[in-house]
Write an enzyme that holds these catalytic residues in place. Structure first.
Site, PDB file in Angstrom:
ATOM      1  N   CYS A 141      -7.122   6.107  12.089  1.00  0.00           N
ATOM      2  CA  CYS A 141      -7.791   7.409  12.186  1.00  0.00           C
ATOM      3  C   CYS A 141      -9.227   7.273  12.704  1.00  0.00           C
ATOM      4  O   CYS A 141      -9.854   6.220  12.581  1.00  0.00           O
ATOM      5  CB  CYS A 141      -7.752   8.153  10.854  1.00  0.00           C
ATOM      6  SG  CYS A 141      -9.022   7.684   9.700  1.00  0.00           S
ATOM      7  N   SER A 166      -9.372   0.006  -2.448  1.00  0.00           N
ATOM      8  CA  SER A 166      -9.393   0.855  -1.253  1.00  0.00           C
ATOM      9  C   SER A 166      -9.301  -0.004   0.005  1.00  0.00           C
ATOM     10  O   SER A 166     -10.157  -0.851   0.256  1.00  0.00           O
ATOM     11  CB  SER A 166     -10.685   1.683  -1.219  1.00  0.00           C
ATOM     12  OG  SER A 166     -10.922   2.198   0.073  1.00  0.00           O
ATOM     13  N   GLU A 168       0.552   4.162   1.307  1.00  0.00           N
ATOM     14  CA  GLU A 168       0.706   4.784   2.632  1.00  0.00           C
ATOM     15  C   GLU A 168       1.812   4.095   3.428  1.00  0.00           C
ATOM     16  O   GLU A 168       2.651   4.745   4.055  1.00  0.00           O
ATOM     17  CB  GLU A 168      -0.614   4.711   3.413  1.00  0.00           C
ATOM     18  CG  GLU A 168      -0.506   5.261   4.832  1.00  0.00           C
ATOM     19  CD  GLU A 168      -1.713   4.937   5.707  1.00  0.00           C
ATOM     20  OE1 GLU A 168      -1.522   4.766   6.923  1.00  0.00           O
ATOM     21  OE2 GLU A 168      -2.844   4.861   5.172  1.00  0.00           O
ATOM     22  N   HIS A 202       0.846  -1.199   0.000  1.00  0.00           N
ATOM     23  CA  HIS A 202       0.000   0.000   0.000  1.00  0.00           C
ATOM     24  C   HIS A 202       0.879   1.247   0.000  1.00  0.00           C
ATOM     25  O   HIS A 202       1.877   1.310   0.724  1.00  0.00           O
ATOM     26  CB  HIS A 202      -0.914  -0.010   1.228  1.00  0.00           C
ATOM     27  CG  HIS A 202      -2.031   0.975   1.156  1.00  0.00           C
ATOM     28  ND1 HIS A 202      -1.848   2.324   1.404  1.00  0.00           N
ATOM     29  CD2 HIS A 202      -3.347   0.833   0.847  1.00  0.00           C
ATOM     30  CE1 HIS A 202      -2.999   2.952   1.265  1.00  0.00           C
ATOM     31  NE2 HIS A 202      -3.928   2.065   0.923  1.00  0.00           N
TER      32      HIS A 202
END
Length: 279
Positions: free
Chosen positions: A186, A214, A122, A120
């Site tokens: 988050c 996603s 990130e 990923h």
């Protein structure tokens, strides 16, 4: 059949911020997909001429480069800064946080355990900020063959499930002398997951809307599928099938953090038309 939306769903703060940045940066190019939603990427290209480049090497004569919500590697940022291009940073602040934590903790001698998908963007970005070893894992069992150091800092990809993160932390606490834990999942992720958990426990069919690539949408789907076996993951209303909803009383709907409201509304409209015709 009744249709009910989860109490919390869809666009998160970081995605809303990135979309606004892109809309205000006409004719710019993003380094990688700005967000994991192809329909919204197409809208930005068609309406604002915001193009998507696979990586920095594709930068040619572009005047403006947007850093995606998932961030960029430390080396990638240095590369961008060496070029004659305006850098527009759309990195989600919740992604910047683990980058800073990893950089600081590794500089203090801590090795890093990172709960996330190694491929990923990130995760790649956050990893690059460490000056020590980084163990990227999806399950605590992956640490069984690792000779663990005496000092470890633990972080998570922002879109992962909290239950799994706590299992990994518990495993480490029993085996490592000093463990520093940073819950970098988050709030929007936690709220969306809790809302889909509540709704899917009552619904007899669930529709989760979002990009197939996603991470946070995938987590919502897995939570939903566990509680409501008739759960479906779709990107647009065109994937809906009438047979999914026959003899169902309550259809729950949730959407990933990068799913725009107009896509969600299109799904609801199509669903209402489908079930109305069938009744």
């Amino acid at each position: 059949m009744k249709i009910e939306l989860a109490k919390s769903y869809g666009f998160c703060f970081g995605v809303k911020r990135a979309i606004k940045i892109a809309e205000n940066s006409k004719n710019a190019s993003t380094i990688g997909e700005l967000i994991h939603n192809s329909l919204e990427i197409d809208r930005l290209k068609n309406n604002f001429n915001v193009k998507t480049l696979k990586d920095i090497s594709e930068l040619k004569n572009e005047k403006k480069a947007i850093i995606r919500t998932h961030g960029i590697t430390k080396e990638g940022l240095a590369n961008l800064k060496s070029r004659d291009v305006e850098i527009i940073d759309a990195t989600c602040p919740f992604v910047t946080k683990p980058q800073q934590i990893v950089e600081k903790m590794s500089s203090e001698g801590y090795e890093i355990v990172f709960f996330g998908d190694i491929n990923h963007p990130e995760v790649k970005g956050v990893m690059s900020y460490s000056s020590k070893n980084v163990y990227v894992i999806l399950d605590e069992s992956e640490l069984e063959t690792v000779k663990l150091p005496s000092k470890i800092a633990v972080v998570s990809q922002t879109t992962k499930k909290i239950e799994k993160f706590t299992k990994i932390v518990s495993y480490l606490m029993q085996r490592v002398k000093e463990v520093r834990v940073f819950n970098t999942i988050c709030n929007a992720t936690l709220e969306n997951q809790e809302a889909v958990r509540e709704l899917s426990s009552r619904a007899d069919v669930m529709v989760i809307i979002g990009g197939k690539n996603s991470s946070n949408t995938k987590q919502l789907y897995l939570i939903s599928k566990n509680l409501c076996p008739d759960s479906y993951l779709i990107e647009s209303e065109n994937e809906l099938e009438l047979k999914w909803f026959q003899n169902k009383k309550l259809c729950g709907i949730s959407a990933g953090a990068s799913t725009p409201e107009w896509v969600i509304q299109n799904v609801i409209n199509k669903l209402e038309n489908l079930t109305h015709k069938d009744s």
